[in-house]
Design a protein around this motif. Structure first.
Motif, mmCIF file in Angstrom:
data_model
loop_
_atom_site.group_PDB
_atom_site.id
_atom_site.type_symbol
_atom_site.label_atom_id
_atom_site.label_comp_id
_atom_site.label_asym_id
_atom_site.label_seq_id
_atom_site.Cartn_x
_atom_site.Cartn_y
_atom_site.Cartn_z
ATOM 1 N N TYR A 263 0.835 -1.215 0.000
ATOM 2 C CA TYR A 263 0.000 0.000 0.000
ATOM 3 C C TYR A 263 0.870 1.267 0.000
ATOM 4 O O TYR A 263 0.657 2.191 -0.753
ATOM 5 C CB TYR A 263 -0.901 -0.021 1.231
ATOM 6 N N PHE A 264 1.896 1.274 0.884
ATOM 7 C CA PHE A 264 2.733 2.472 1.004
ATOM 8 C C PHE A 264 3.945 2.441 0.073
ATOM 9 O O PHE A 264 4.646 3.440 -0.054
ATOM 10 C CB PHE A 264 3.213 2.638 2.454
ATOM 11 N N GLY A 265 4.207 1.263 -0.539
ATOM 12 C CA GLY A 265 5.356 1.152 -1.444
ATOM 13 C C GLY A 265 6.677 1.283 -0.717
ATOM 14 O O GLY A 265 7.665 1.742 -1.290
ATOM 15 N N LYS A 266 6.710 0.889 0.558
ATOM 16 C CA LYS A 266 7.985 0.904 1.297
ATOM 17 C C LYS A 266 7.982 -0.228 2.326
ATOM 18 O O LYS A 266 6.915 -0.771 2.660
ATOM 19 C CB LYS A 266 8.233 2.262 1.941
ATOM 20 N N PRO A 267 9.174 -0.583 2.844
ATOM 21 C CA PRO A 267 9.230 -1.728 3.758
ATOM 22 C C PRO A 267 8.337 -1.536 4.978
ATOM 23 O O PRO A 267 8.166 -0.413 5.452
ATOM 24 C CB PRO A 267 10.694 -1.778 4.194
ATOM 25 N N ALA A 268 7.754 -2.639 5.437
ATOM 26 C CA ALA A 268 6.966 -2.594 6.683
ATOM 27 C C ALA A 268 7.603 -3.589 7.640
ATOM 28 O O ALA A 268 7.518 -4.803 7.438
ATOM 29 C CB ALA A 268 5.517 -2.967 6.403
ATOM 30 N N TYR A 269 8.288 -3.071 8.657
ATOM 31 C CA TYR A 269 8.948 -3.928 9.644
ATOM 32 C C TYR A 269 8.093 -3.944 10.904
ATOM 33 O O TYR A 269 8.139 -3.006 11.698
ATOM 34 C CB TYR A 269 10.341 -3.396 9.986
ATOM 35 N N VAL A 270 7.276 -4.990 11.058
ATOM 36 C CA VAL A 270 6.439 -5.067 12.258
ATOM 37 C C VAL A 270 7.130 -6.006 13.250
ATOM 38 O O VAL A 270 7.332 -7.187 12.966
ATOM 39 C CB VAL A 270 5.013 -5.555 11.916
ATOM 40 N N VAL A 271 7.499 -5.449 14.406
ATOM 41 C CA VAL A 271 8.251 -6.210 15.405
ATOM 42 C C VAL A 271 7.304 -6.991 16.314
ATOM 43 O O VAL A 271 7.569 -8.125 16.690
ATOM 44 C CB VAL A 271 9.145 -5.246 16.218
ATOM 45 N N ASN A 272 6.161 -6.379 16.643
ATOM 46 C CA ASN A 272 5.185 -7.087 17.471
ATOM 47 C C ASN A 272 3.818 -7.060 16.776
ATOM 48 O O ASN A 272 3.093 -6.076 16.831
ATOM 49 C CB ASN A 272 5.097 -6.438 18.853
ATOM 50 N N THR A 273 3.536 -8.152 16.096
ATOM 51 C CA THR A 273 2.289 -8.210 15.314
ATOM 52 C C THR A 273 1.056 -8.267 16.224
ATOM 53 O O THR A 273 -0.063 -8.031 15.769
ATOM 54 C CB THR A 273 2.274 -9.471 14.430
ATOM 55 N N PHE A 274 1.277 -8.615 17.522
ATOM 56 C CA PHE A 274 0.133 -8.798 18.428
ATOM 57 C C PHE A 274 -0.446 -7.471 18.912
ATOM 58 O O PHE A 274 -1.574 -7.424 19.403
ATOM 59 C CB PHE A 274 0.528 -9.677 19.620
ATOM 60 N N ASN A 275 0.326 -6.388 18.756
ATOM 61 C CA ASN A 275 -0.253 -5.102 19.170
ATOM 62 C C ASN A 275 -0.044 -3.977 18.143
ATOM 63 O O ASN A 275 -0.534 -2.882 18.319
ATOM 64 C CB ASN A 275 0.289 -4.665 20.547
ATOM 65 N N ASP A 276 0.676 -4.263 17.056
ATOM 66 C CA ASP A 276 0.934 -3.210 16.073
ATOM 67 C C ASP A 276 -0.361 -2.911 15.298
ATOM 68 O O ASP A 276 -1.049 -3.832 14.841
ATOM 69 C CB ASP A 276 2.030 -3.685 15.107
ATOM 70 N N PRO A 277 -0.710 -1.618 15.135
ATOM 71 C CA PRO A 277 -1.966 -1.283 14.420
ATOM 72 C C PRO A 277 -1.983 -1.783 12.976
ATOM 73 O O PRO A 277 -3.058 -1.979 12.402
ATOM 74 C CB PRO A 277 -2.016 0.254 14.475
#
Ligand SMILES: Nc1nc2c(ncn2[C@@H]2O[C@H](COP(=O)(O)OP(=O)(O)OP(=O)(O)O)[C@@H](O)[C@H]2O)c(=O)[nH]1
Length: 371
Positions: free
Chosen positions: A112-126
């Motif tokens: 969607y944003f055309g850039k890397p998405a580094y999610v460290v905690n998927t359990f609380n990341d929006p």
């Protein structure tokens, strides 16, 4: 210049990013993956195998992780799994139809944003708000995703590493993901070009090269006594009259309309291609080859019943060769051609069948007119 400088990300503004310098070993492991991809390309391995290897090599560099390639479907604007050897196939349906956006997961955000998405905690990341069940069910604690681009720089998918523990990416992981995403982009372009080289420009059916390749493969498969196949040669009747009466462009339009009928009638039951000029070939394998005469009749009738723009009715003659024993390809084509000649001689708009090397119970070769 210090070669390590080449591996530094230009700049990463993601707050979860851990800027540890890339080590010599890590540098080496990225080069090894690149070398492995180049070797596979040189050995002409097929793209699905190379993509699977790439995923495995990448996930081997991050313990307790699984790599996944998601592809954007332009028609539905959804992401679907293309390759994920670390995810059991029965769960692949969970990675289907994901809408790119703010909160459908890391790949959805990266695309969607055309850039890397580094999610460290998927359990609380929006960014995982809309797909929380998925990460919980698979215990994917961190998911890092990198957009894949085509040669026009358009985002066409994403390459992701899902980790079964919470982790922050480092420079090394950023570079690894960038290299993998870029390799996938190149491999997908290669696949599209390979396919283009096998497509007939006018009708968009397979071309002669693809038909030749398929015939060779079928002949090789005949070493297995259970294998069998059938070849249909389909020739438009009195097509010269169409060109002479309506012009070459209208003749071309008839070929295009005819191709649509082939797609409708044969679909995934066989390989359909343009053999040359106004002649088409259908190759049917088991179990469909046993129904070759019946399918040929159905095809002939569908063409006769179709009302072609400008021209109205068009008919075809079909020669079928049913192969039950390993035979030289040239002989198979010759048999189908003889059958086609017979169909023309008997008055056109009909199907003739030549059984090549029948099994014992059929005893003799024969030419059957069945229109
Ligand atoms: N419009 C168009 N015509 C083509 C193409 N390729 C071959 N043809 C035409 O197909 C015609 C084939 O004619 P013939 O071989 O005499 O056969 P026919 O008129 O179809 O008659 P029979 O096969 O005996 O029923 C020729 O006029 C070719 O120019 C093509 O790509 N486009």
């Amino acid at each position: 210049m210090n070669p390590h400088k080449l591996l530094q990300p230009v700049r990463n503004d993601d707050p979860s990013f851990d800027t540890v310098t890339i080590s010599e070993d890590q540098f080496e492991s990225i080069l090894n993956i690149q070398q492995s991809i180049l070797d596979s390309i040189a050995l002409d391995h097929k793209e699905p195998d190379i993509l699977s290897d790439l995923c495995r090599l990448a996930q081997d560099l991050l313990p307790e992780s699984a790599a996944c390639i998601m592809l954007l479907d332009d028609k539905t604007d959804t992401l679907n799994v293309l390759c994920a050897p670390g995810v059991p196939t029965e769960h692949h349906h969970r990675l289907k139809g994901i809408k790119p956006g703010h909160h459908n997961g890391s790949c959805a955000a990266a695309v969607y944003f055309g850039k890397p998405a580094y999610v460290v905690n998927t359990f609380n990341d929006p960014r995982w708000e809309g797909n929380r069940d998925l990460v919980k069910d698979f215990n994917m604690c961190s998911v890092w995703s990198m957009p894949i681009r085509n040669r026009d720089k358009k985002v066409i998918g994403s390459f992701a590493l899902a980790s079964f523990e919470h982790r922050s990416p480092t420079n090394f992981h950023d570079r690894l993901l960038k290299m993998c995403a870029s390799a996938v982009g190149i491999l997908l372009e290669r696949k599209a070009l390979r396919k283009l080289a096998l497509i007939d420009k006018l009708t968009k059916l397979w071309n002669r090269t693809k038909l030749d390749e398929t015939l060779t493969k079928q002949r090789e498969l005949m070493s297995d006594p259970d294998h069998g196949y059938a070849v249909m040669l389909v020739d438009i009747d009195l097509f010269k009259n169409v060109n002479d009466t309506f012009g070459h462009n209208v003749g071309d339009a008839v070929l295009v309309e005819l191709a649509d009928i082939f797609r409708e009638q044969i679909g995934s039951d066989g390989i359909v291609g343009r053999w040359g000029g106004e002649e088409f070939m259908v190759i049917l394998t088991k179990p469909h080859c046993n129904r070759a005469p019946e399918l040929a009749q159905r095809l002939r009738q569908a063409i006769q019943q179709h009302s072609f723009k400008t021209v109205g009715t068009v008919t075809v003659s079909i020669g079928v060769c049913v192969v039950a024993k390993k035979t030289r390809t040239i002989e198979i084509i010759d048999s189908a051609d003889q059958a086609l000649y017979q169909a023309k001689k008997l008055g056109r708009n009909r199907v003739s069948v030549h059984y090549k090397n029948k099994p014992k119970q059929w005893s003799i070769e024969e030419l059957v007119e069945c229109a």
